[in-house]
Write a protein that holds these residues in place. Sequence first.
Motif, short mmCIF file in Angstrom:
data_model
loop_
_atom_site.label_atom_id
_atom_site.label_comp_id
_atom_site.label_asym_id
_atom_site.label_seq_id
_atom_site.Cartn_x
_atom_site.Cartn_y
_atom_site.Cartn_z
N GLU A 84 0.82 -1.22 0.00
CA GLU A 84 0.00 0.00 0.00
C GLU A 84 0.85 1.27 0.00
OE1 GLU A 84 -1.78 0.84 4.11
OE2 GLU A 84 -1.27 -1.30 4.22
N HIS A 85 2.09 1.16 0.52
CA HIS A 85 2.99 2.31 0.51
C HIS A 85 3.99 2.26 -0.65
CE1 HIS A 85 1.33 3.17 4.40
NE2 HIS A 85 1.81 2.06 4.93
N GLY A 86 3.94 1.17 -1.43
CA GLY A 86 4.90 0.99 -2.50
C GLY A 86 4.92 2.09 -3.54
N PRO A 87 3.76 2.52 -4.06
CA PRO A 87 3.77 3.56 -5.08
C PRO A 87 4.44 4.85 -4.61
CG PRO A 87 1.66 2.44 -5.09
CD PRO A 87 2.41 1.93 -3.89
N ARG A 88 4.18 5.25 -3.38
CA ARG A 88 4.81 6.47 -2.86
C ARG A 88 6.31 6.27 -2.69
NH1 ARG A 88 4.74 11.41 -3.34
NH2 ARG A 88 2.46 11.25 -3.25
N ARG A 89 6.73 5.11 -2.21
CA ARG A 89 8.16 4.85 -2.06
C ARG A 89 8.85 4.87 -3.42
NH1 ARG A 89 10.18 1.13 2.33
NH2 ARG A 89 8.98 1.66 4.17
N LEU A 90 8.23 4.27 -4.41
CA LEU A 90 8.80 4.25 -5.75
C LEU A 90 8.89 5.66 -6.31
CD1 LEU A 90 9.85 2.81 -8.25
CD2 LEU A 90 7.46 2.47 -8.97
N LEU A 91 7.84 6.44 -6.14
CA LEU A 91 7.83 7.81 -6.65
C LEU A 91 8.95 8.64 -6.02
CD1 LEU A 91 6.63 10.11 -8.30
CD2 LEU A 91 4.94 10.45 -6.48
#
Length: 280
Positions: A145-152
Amino acid sequence: MLKRLNLGRGETIEVKIRGLDIPMLLRRSVRARRFSLQVSEARRGAVLTMPAYSSFAEADEFLSRHLDWLKERVAGLPEPVPFTEGAIIPLRGLAHVLRFEGSVRRRGVVWVEEPEDAKIAPAWPAGARVAKRRLPRLHVSGEEEHGPRRLLDWLKRQAHFDLKLRVDLHAKRLNLKPKRIFVRDQTTRWGSCSTSGALSFSWRLVLAPPFVLDYLAAHEVAHLAHMNHGPRFWALVARTMPRHEEARNWLHKHGSSLHAYGADGLSQPSQGTSPTASIE
């Protein structure tokens, strides 16, 4: 479609239009002298601007007359590619498969691994035609659930790193001195140069082939000497970046597709938003 809405001067609301797959912002403007309808590839949405003195019945009639035009433009928008498990994401022009790894012990939040039979594939235009199992993998640690923000956040850091290297190189070649470098999620320009000497860039440039990012770095550095696009400006760009025409052509052909990655729909437009298509 719009007759029963209530909207004050200077206000903006988001509306859903039947038969339209993207959101539309309805904006009443004291500056507008006529109705205008705009489509933004970057924001994947439409904006209908109406004069302050106009009625919603008039806005509804204007939208009805141009609905076919709007649907045609929407149909031409690139399909969004959210940061989800298994998505194919470009990094420096090469296709990677996105993997969310959960809680694992690694030295970094994001890392790249290549399978034994890896095939390096350009994301444009052939990357999607290579079997996923053979593409390099872009791993992201932490809960999905936090992956997209971490990737960005990681992509923004990578973009800043690459841009600083190229800005420093072009500035040295041209004997110019930028003040600061900013990396943002710009939707109207790939880069900009302020009168104070600060350079701003879109993080999405790190998705493109390196020569495209290199061109934007050279372009904005040249603006430190000439805040226009006259012959002397282009002479400086050509002097430090011989492939500038190739990069400009790439952006013209593929630039809109960069906005599809990590897309999350339409947000409130800021002053100076430049749509990709409009009608009045």
